[in-house]
Enzyme design. Structure first.
Site, short mmCIF file in Angstrom:
data_model
loop_
_atom_site.label_atom_id
_atom_site.label_comp_id
_atom_site.label_asym_id
_atom_site.label_seq_id
_atom_site.Cartn_x
_atom_site.Cartn_y
_atom_site.Cartn_z
N GLU A 173 -9.12 -13.64 2.25
CA GLU A 173 -10.02 -14.55 2.93
C GLU A 173 -10.61 -15.45 1.84
OE1 GLU A 173 -13.06 -12.58 5.20
OE2 GLU A 173 -13.99 -14.50 5.73
N ARG A 197 -8.47 1.75 -0.94
CA ARG A 197 -8.87 0.64 -1.80
C ARG A 197 -9.26 1.17 -3.17
NH1 ARG A 197 -11.84 -2.74 1.14
NH2 ARG A 197 -12.95 -3.75 -0.53
N LYS A 207 -16.60 -8.54 -2.58
CA LYS A 207 -16.89 -9.96 -2.77
C LYS A 207 -18.35 -10.27 -2.46
CE LYS A 207 -13.19 -11.33 -0.58
NZ LYS A 207 -12.30 -12.15 0.23
P1 ATP Z 1 -14.19 -7.54 -0.03
O1 ATP Z 1 -14.70 -6.28 0.59
O2 ATP Z 1 -14.27 -7.56 -1.52
O3 ATP Z 1 -14.75 -8.78 0.57
P2 ATP Z 1 -11.96 -7.96 1.60
O4 ATP Z 1 -11.07 -6.87 2.06
O5 ATP Z 1 -12.90 -8.49 2.61
O6 ATP Z 1 -12.65 -7.51 0.27
P3 ATP Z 1 -9.92 -9.93 1.60
O7 ATP Z 1 -9.91 -11.28 1.01
O8 ATP Z 1 -9.88 -9.80 3.06
O9 ATP Z 1 -11.17 -9.18 1.01
O10 ATP Z 1 -8.77 -9.06 0.95
C1 ATP Z 1 -7.43 -9.44 0.87
C2 ATP Z 1 -6.60 -8.20 0.75
O11 ATP Z 1 -6.97 -7.45 -0.39
C3 ATP Z 1 -6.79 -7.31 1.95
O12 ATP Z 1 -5.52 -6.85 2.37
C4 ATP Z 1 -7.64 -6.20 1.44
O13 ATP Z 1 -7.40 -5.02 2.12
C5 ATP Z 1 -7.23 -6.11 -0.03
N1 ATP Z 1 -8.31 -5.56 -0.83
C6 ATP Z 1 -9.58 -6.00 -0.92
N2 ATP Z 1 -10.33 -5.21 -1.71
C7 ATP Z 1 -9.50 -4.24 -2.17
C8 ATP Z 1 -9.66 -3.12 -3.04
N3 ATP Z 1 -10.83 -2.83 -3.59
N4 ATP Z 1 -8.58 -2.35 -3.28
C9 ATP Z 1 -7.40 -2.64 -2.73
N5 ATP Z 1 -7.17 -3.67 -1.90
C10 ATP Z 1 -8.21 -4.47 -1.62
MG MG Z 2 -11.37 -8.90 4.52
#
Ligand code: ATP
Ligand code: MG
Length: 554
Positions: free
Chosen positions: A33, A261, A271
């Site tokens: 995102e 994760r 984030k």
């Molecule tokens: P955040 O919680 O940091 O905002 P998010 O999952 O909302 O992370 P996205 O931009 O949606 O952020 O993530 C893109 C991809 O990266 C998704 O498939 C998500 O599952 C994966 N991802 C995000 N954080 C992690 C993590 N700590 N370990 C492994 N994969 C991750």
């Molecule tokens: Mg997300």
């Protein structure tokens, strides 16, 4: 083709391929995102998605999951691309945006309504929450749930046309308000929001929810394995329900697979929290070298190879765990050990005058750049030098093998010296040492092999260059189990940055940002983005001591 790994996702893929599913091959996607910079957790997901595709002869798309207009920005879109490329992965020409599918998604929503599987609801957000029930108590059906297909079609169209206010109506899937899975209790799939979108501008005033947009974006792109993190496990029944309801072939349509994760000690990988650190000024920006963002790690001196090896090593699992940040550092140290030339830099200088070294004498002493790769340079040497303050001790214990009054030490690549006199300033601080040189003790000399226990680094006074050196420590302090309090700001390490003016040998003068060095005995350092020949700046990338290797070998 890269070698296949042996994790549970590969096992699922093997099974699918053996069963003859997915004739066109494995097709994954990385779906960030664009609401922040990528962090090391994303690196794990990137390595997994691009890696699994590559190892199975397949392909991986980059898809910006931009369905939430208020938080998204093109700055993030650009940085995300830069970071993935830097890690060494390529989406070729397959860069997509969920917003590209807004029209198609709208049509799928219409199709659901026509099948009697979605309805327009007038309940407020609070009422919807209230009607949803709890984990132990079934939900209640909305009084608007049984509107006719015609009425729903008409209202949904009018939602799109902007006839209702924000939040006045939503479109919901019609599934089961008594389902034990809360996501299946008529989850909301469209909302009204008059928000400017970074790509579609003001074209839309209704936006699809993640749960609706994500599976359909996967299906539209022909994704086979939609890999996501564990918190989406309870969304999987909806993923399947939606694609089944819209008649996607169960044999070829994408399937969602969840993995744990990455969580790291002494930092945050969310984030939202990283944004807070930037916005509230706790760090200098998203690419502050203390940040676990890819751009922060890069600026700190991390290499793509180190991050990728780390991601391979931590593997892919089904349950959450916490990884020691020392392990990430271990892989950087390993990589920089091969890559980085050795130089001498004095971080906390103490002046030394070599009393028997002729005043007009100047020498250039050869020094190895790297223990195995070889290569040499010259080090200027003269009567006045600087050594590291901590390499001298006035009241030294017996086991102190560096410099002490009356004691001897070897200067790396140069001579053996003896400390004859300690000069103090008015306040009683040590201002200078006066030492004598064994003039026969340099390499090739008569006494070169004389046994001396300690060897220290140094720089020559007139040729040394001052440089700003930034010594970083962990962003957060953690308890003995590696945990931080819920309000992570409380555990911010107030001493995470120390800036010193170091003196460095002149060979580094014209070095470019991003160049890695080992400062002998002091650690690995990388030239900062803002560094220039007349204003050198170095970031400490990682120290020399490997605390993780020790834990690992126990
Ligand atoms: P955040 O919680 O940091 O905002 P998010 O999952 O909302 O992370 P996205 O931009 O949606 O952020 O993530 C893109 C991809 O990266 C998704 O498939 C998500 O599952 C994966 N991802 C995000 N954080 C992690 C993590 N700590 N370990 C492994 N994969 C991750
Ligand atoms: Mg997300």
């Amino acid at each position: 083709m890269a070698e296949k790994k042996t994790h549970f996702i590969q096992a699922i893929i093997d099974e699918d391929l053996a069963a003859g599913k997915y004739g066109e091959g494995v097709h994954t996607r990385f779906p960030p995102e664009p609401n922040g910079y990528l962090h090391v957790g994303h690196a794990k997901s990137i390595c997994l998605n691009f890696g699994v595709a590559e190892e199975n002869g397949g392909i991986c798309n980059l898809r910006f999951d931009d369905t939430n207009p208020t938080k998204e920005d093109t700055e993030y879109v650009d940085s995300i691309q830069e970071d993935i490329k830097w890690l060494g992965f390529s989406w070729d020409d397959r860069m997509f945006y969920a917003s590209d599918y807004f029209e198609k998604l709208y049509e799928y929503a219409v199709k659901l309504i026509e099948k009697g599987l979605a309805y327009v609801d007038d309940l407020s957000a609070d009422e919807i929450r209230e009607y949803r029930g709890t984990l132990t108590e079934a939900g209640k059906e909305s009084p608007y749930r049984n509107r006719s297909v015609e009425e729903n079609l008409d209202l949904f169209k009018r939602m799109r046309n902007g006839e209702f206010g924000d939040g006045e109506k939503v479109l919901r899937a019609k599934i089961n308000m008594a389902s034990p899975n809360m996501v299946m209790r008529d989850t909301v799939i469209y909302r009204i929001a008059r928000a400017h979108h970074h790509r579609t501008g003001d074209t839309w005033c209704i936006y699809p929810m993640y749960d609706f947009a994500h599976p359909l974006s996967d299906a539209i792109e022909g994704i086979t394995h939609s890999i996501c993190t564990l918190e989406f496990e309870e969304h999987r029944p909806f993923y399947d329900w939606l694609l089944n309801s819209l008649d996607f072939d169960p044999n070829t349509r994408p399937k969602q697979i969840e993995f744990a994760r990455l969580n790291l000690t002494n930092t945050v990988t969310s984030k939202r929290k990283l944004r807070q650190l930037v916005e509230e000024g706790f760090v200098a920006g998203w690419d502050d070298p203390r940040m676990p963002t890819i751009s922060g790690l890069r600026r700190r001196g991390f290499t793509p190879a180190a991050i990728r090896k780390f991601c391979d090593e931590i593997g892919v699992a089904k349950s959450n765990s916490l990884v020691d940040i020392a392990m990430l550092e271990h892989f950087l140290r390993d990589d920089l050990n091969e890559r980085a030339d050795r130089v001498m830099a004095v971080l906390h200088p103490l002046k030394v005058t070599l009393t028997n070294y002729p005043e007009d004498k100047k020498e250039y002493l050869p020094a190895d750049n790297h223990p195995t790769r070889g290569g040499k340079r010259f080090l200027p040497f003269g009567r006045e030098i600087y050594i590291e303050r901590e390499d001298f001790m006035e009241d030294a214990p017996k086991k102190f093998f560096r410099l002490k009054p009356g004691g001897e030490v070897r200067l790396k690549h140069a001579y053996i010296i003896r400390c004859d006199e300690v000069v103090k300033d008015e306040a009683g601080n040590i201002a200078e040492l006066r030492c004598s040189v064994d003039m026969d003790s340099k390499s090739g000399g008569k006494t070169a092999n004389r046994k001396i226990k300690g060897t220290i680094h140094w720089v020559e006074k007139n040729s040394a260059i001052p440089a700003e050196v930034r010594l970083y420590d962990y962003l957060l302090t953690t308890d003995e189990n590696g945990n931080t309090p819920e309000n992570f700001v409380e555990s911010l390490n107030k001493n995470s940055l120390e800036v010193v003016t170091a003196l460095i040998e002149p060979s580094v003068k014209y070095t470019a940002p991003g160049t890695h060095y080992q400062f002998l005995r002091m650690g690995y350092f990388t030239v900062d983005l803002d560094s220039e020949p007349d204003k050198l700046i170095f970031n400490r990338s990682v120290g020399l001591k490997d605390s993780w290797a020790k834990v690992k070998d126990k």
